[in-house]
Motif scaffolding. Structure first.
Motif, short mmCIF file in Angstrom:
data_model
loop_
_atom_site.label_atom_id
_atom_site.label_comp_id
_atom_site.label_asym_id
_atom_site.label_seq_id
_atom_site.Cartn_x
_atom_site.Cartn_y
_atom_site.Cartn_z
N GLN A 198 34.21 46.61 24.10
CA GLN A 198 33.63 45.73 25.10
C GLN A 198 34.53 45.65 26.32
O GLN A 198 35.69 45.29 26.22
CB GLN A 198 33.42 44.33 24.51
N TRP A 199 33.98 46.01 27.49
CA TRP A 199 34.73 45.86 28.73
C TRP A 199 34.69 44.40 29.18
O TRP A 199 33.66 43.73 29.07
CB TRP A 199 34.15 46.75 29.83
N VAL A 200 35.82 43.92 29.67
CA VAL A 200 35.91 42.55 30.17
C VAL A 200 36.66 42.53 31.49
O VAL A 200 37.48 43.42 31.77
CB VAL A 200 36.63 41.61 29.16
N ILE A 201 36.36 41.53 32.29
CA ILE A 201 37.13 41.24 33.51
C ILE A 201 37.80 39.89 33.31
O ILE A 201 37.15 38.92 32.88
CB ILE A 201 36.24 41.22 34.76
N GLY A 202 39.08 39.83 33.60
CA GLY A 202 39.81 38.58 33.42
C GLY A 202 40.64 38.24 34.64
O GLY A 202 41.01 39.11 35.44
N GLY A 203 40.91 36.97 34.80
CA GLY A 203 41.75 36.49 35.90
C GLY A 203 42.60 35.33 35.45
O GLY A 203 42.19 34.55 34.60
N ILE A 204 43.80 35.22 36.01
CA ILE A 204 44.70 34.13 35.66
C ILE A 204 45.37 33.61 36.91
O ILE A 204 45.82 34.38 37.77
CB ILE A 204 45.75 34.58 34.62
N GLU A 205 45.41 32.29 37.05
CA GLU A 205 46.08 31.64 38.18
C GLU A 205 47.56 31.49 37.83
O GLU A 205 47.90 30.88 36.82
CB GLU A 205 45.44 30.28 38.45
N ARG A 206 48.42 32.04 38.64
CA ARG A 206 49.84 32.11 38.30
C ARG A 206 50.48 30.73 38.15
O ARG A 206 51.28 30.51 37.26
CB ARG A 206 50.59 32.92 39.35
N SER A 207 50.13 29.79 38.99
CA SER A 207 50.81 28.50 38.98
C SER A 207 50.39 27.63 37.80
O SER A 207 51.22 27.04 37.11
CB SER A 207 50.55 27.76 40.29
N MET A 211 42.69 30.41 33.34
CA MET A 211 42.21 31.78 33.34
C MET A 211 40.75 31.87 32.91
O MET A 211 40.17 30.91 32.42
CB MET A 211 43.07 32.64 32.41
N PHE A 212 40.17 33.04 33.11
CA PHE A 212 38.83 33.34 32.61
C PHE A 212 38.83 34.77 32.09
O PHE A 212 39.60 35.62 32.53
CB PHE A 212 37.78 33.18 33.73
N ILE A 213 37.99 35.01 31.10
CA ILE A 213 37.73 36.36 30.60
C ILE A 213 36.23 36.46 30.38
O ILE A 213 35.66 35.69 29.61
CB ILE A 213 38.49 36.65 29.28
N ILE A 214 35.59 37.41 31.06
CA ILE A 214 34.14 37.52 31.03
C ILE A 214 33.74 38.93 30.59
O ILE A 214 34.16 39.91 31.22
CB ILE A 214 33.53 37.21 32.41
N PRO A 215 32.94 39.08 29.53
CA PRO A 215 32.43 40.39 29.13
C PRO A 215 31.49 40.95 30.19
O PRO A 215 30.72 40.20 30.80
CB PRO A 215 31.69 40.11 27.82
N ILE A 216 31.54 42.25 30.42
CA ILE A 216 30.65 42.88 31.40
C ILE A 216 29.96 44.08 30.76
O ILE A 216 30.51 44.73 29.87
CB ILE A 216 31.43 43.32 32.67
N LYS A 217 28.75 44.38 31.24
CA LYS A 217 28.00 45.52 30.74
C LYS A 217 28.16 46.73 31.64
O LYS A 217 28.11 47.88 31.18
CB LYS A 217 26.52 45.16 30.61
N THR A 218 28.33 46.49 32.94
CA THR A 218 28.49 47.60 33.89
C THR A 218 29.75 47.40 34.72
O THR A 218 30.05 46.28 35.12
CB THR A 218 27.27 47.69 34.83
N ARG A 219 30.46 48.48 34.97
CA ARG A 219 31.69 48.41 35.77
C ARG A 219 31.39 48.94 37.16
O ARG A 219 31.57 50.12 37.46
CB ARG A 219 32.78 49.24 35.10
N ASP A 220 30.90 48.08 38.01
CA ASP A 220 30.60 48.48 39.38
C ASP A 220 31.03 47.37 40.33
O ASP A 220 31.36 46.26 39.92
CB ASP A 220 29.11 48.79 39.55
N GLU A 221 31.00 47.69 41.62
CA GLU A 221 31.46 46.75 42.64
C GLU A 221 30.59 45.49 42.69
O GLU A 221 31.09 44.39 42.89
CB GLU A 221 31.49 47.43 44.00
N GLU A 284 47.55 41.14 32.07
CA GLU A 284 47.66 42.25 31.12
C GLU A 284 48.27 41.78 29.80
O GLU A 284 47.87 42.22 28.72
CB GLU A 284 48.51 43.38 31.72
N ARG A 285 49.23 40.86 29.89
CA ARG A 285 49.85 40.32 28.69
C ARG A 285 48.82 39.52 27.87
O ARG A 285 48.79 39.61 26.64
CB ARG A 285 51.02 39.41 29.06
N CYS A 286 47.96 38.78 28.56
CA CYS A 286 46.91 38.03 27.86
C CYS A 286 45.94 38.97 27.16
O CYS A 286 45.49 38.70 26.03
CB CYS A 286 46.16 37.14 28.85
N PHE A 287 45.61 40.10 27.81
CA PHE A 287 44.74 41.08 27.18
C PHE A 287 45.37 41.63 25.90
O PHE A 287 44.69 41.85 24.90
CB PHE A 287 44.44 42.22 28.15
N ARG A 288 46.67 41.88 25.93
CA ARG A 288 47.35 42.41 24.74
C ARG A 288 47.28 41.40 23.59
O ARG A 288 47.02 41.77 22.44
CB ARG A 288 48.81 42.75 25.06
#
Length: 349
Positions: A198-207, A211-221, A284-288
């Protein structure tokens, strides 16, 4: 009215939960909203009384709280209030005969397990590491089907929490958010994934580390931009990978969003951009860590969503005592014992 207030910040330990007697457990469940000793009739909005089906002549001197027994599955709420209603010629006395099981709409409804076992199961589930099914089966002696069913119930609660929290934006003016993508699971042969995953897009606020991690079906812009607009506030400084899946330069995609900026990092060259000192090591550490929690066998998209929700919840509440308190509050949100869906008119002559 109940003298037990809703608990907002208790920190029970595993040992404290296991050692609770019935009265202590009853207070704990009421204070966390899993059961209630107050029920309003959905028809007449009057207070219902609690009855025991096995007792023909109930003790009216007892309060609803005193009547509650965690081992009695035959408790029910009943409203027998009467009122006068104007008829064609004269007023008529009518009676409300609303009735509902005490356990209806609760987390314990229709279960053959004891309340104590269910509570202990929840505690062990939310505090133990994966894989959990074998551990829970050995610990409680339940059948594998029963364990899987209750694990699924817990995942429903965590998904509900995840949906509500993923709708909140992170970032903002002057804040930095790392964004990256990764593939979870999938069978691997000769170092290459053959199928699944499953491909996912994730983001984390440094301060704040939100964070969020969202599954995606298509990898496009288009998918990327839609997720960014939904999850990251305008004015955020975004640090991200140079993804090969996009035709146009990624920075053009991000710069098209008002107030947002991309600082590219290419991991094939260096983990930290030498020119800008930008990196996505946190996400990347969260993904691991997430990948370590996911079994290696073939999973469906629903399974990945479950593991993602569980990972985000545990990460949001790293302290075990806080986590135990919060999971019971989340259960009470999804399984509200005061929510009676049966709105039929029970008034009769």
């Amino acid at each position: 009215m109940s003298n037990i207030e809703i608990c907002m910040e208790c920190k029970p330990s595993i040992r404290e939960i296991i050692k609770m007697n019935e009265d202590e457990l009853k207070k704990f469940l009421i204070s966390h909203g899993l059961i209630t000793d107050i029920m309003k009739c959905p028809n007449c909005q009057e207070s219902c009384n609690l009855y025991n089906e096995s007792i023909k002549k109930p003790d009216r001197s007892q309060t609803n709280y005193e009547k509650i027994s965690l081992t009695n599955k035959r408790l029910y709420w009943r409203c027998q209030k009467t009122k006068y209603v104007q008829g064609n010629k004269r007023k008529k006395l009518i009676k409300c005969n609303f009735m509902s099981s005490f356990w209806a709409h609760t987390f314990f409804a229709k279960s053959q397990l004891s309340i104590e076992d269910i509570i202990h199961f929840v505690v062990f589930f939310i505090t133990s590491n994966a894989p959990k099914t074998d551990l829970l089966q050995d610990e409680f002696g339940f059948s594998r089907k029963t364990v899987i069913d209750w694990v699924n119930f817990m995942h429903e609660v965590l998904l509900d929490w995840s949906f509500r929290n993923n709708s909140l934006m992170i970032g903002g003016e002057g804040k930095v958010v790392e964004v990256s993508e990764s593939k979870l699971g999938g069978l691997i042969c000769n170092g290459e994934r053959v199928y699944g995953g499953q491909w996912v897009i994730g983001g984390i606020e440094r301060s704040s580390k939100k964070m969020f991690i969202i599954p995606i079906k298509t990898r496009d812009e288009e998918t990327l931009i839609q997720i960014i607009r939904k999850t990251i506030a305008p004015g955020t400084k975004i640090v991200s990978d140079l993804w090969k899946s996009y035709d146009s330069p990624p920075q053009e995609c991000f710069l098209s969003l008002e107030g947002e900026l991309l600082i590219p990092t290419n991991h094939s060259e260096s983990f930290i951009d030498q020119a800008t000192d930008a990196n996505t090591q946190n996400i990347e550490r969260c993904f691991r860590y997430l990948k370590r929690k996911i079994p290696k066998n073939k999973l469906t998209e629903e399974h990945y969503s479950n593991y993602i929700a569980e990972f985000l919840f545990v990460r949001a509440y790293p302290n075990i005592r806080d986590r135990i308190h919060q999971i019971f509050r989340e259960i009470s949100i999804m399984y509200d014992p005061t929510r009676l869906n049966d709105k039929r008119n029970y008034y009769e002559n």
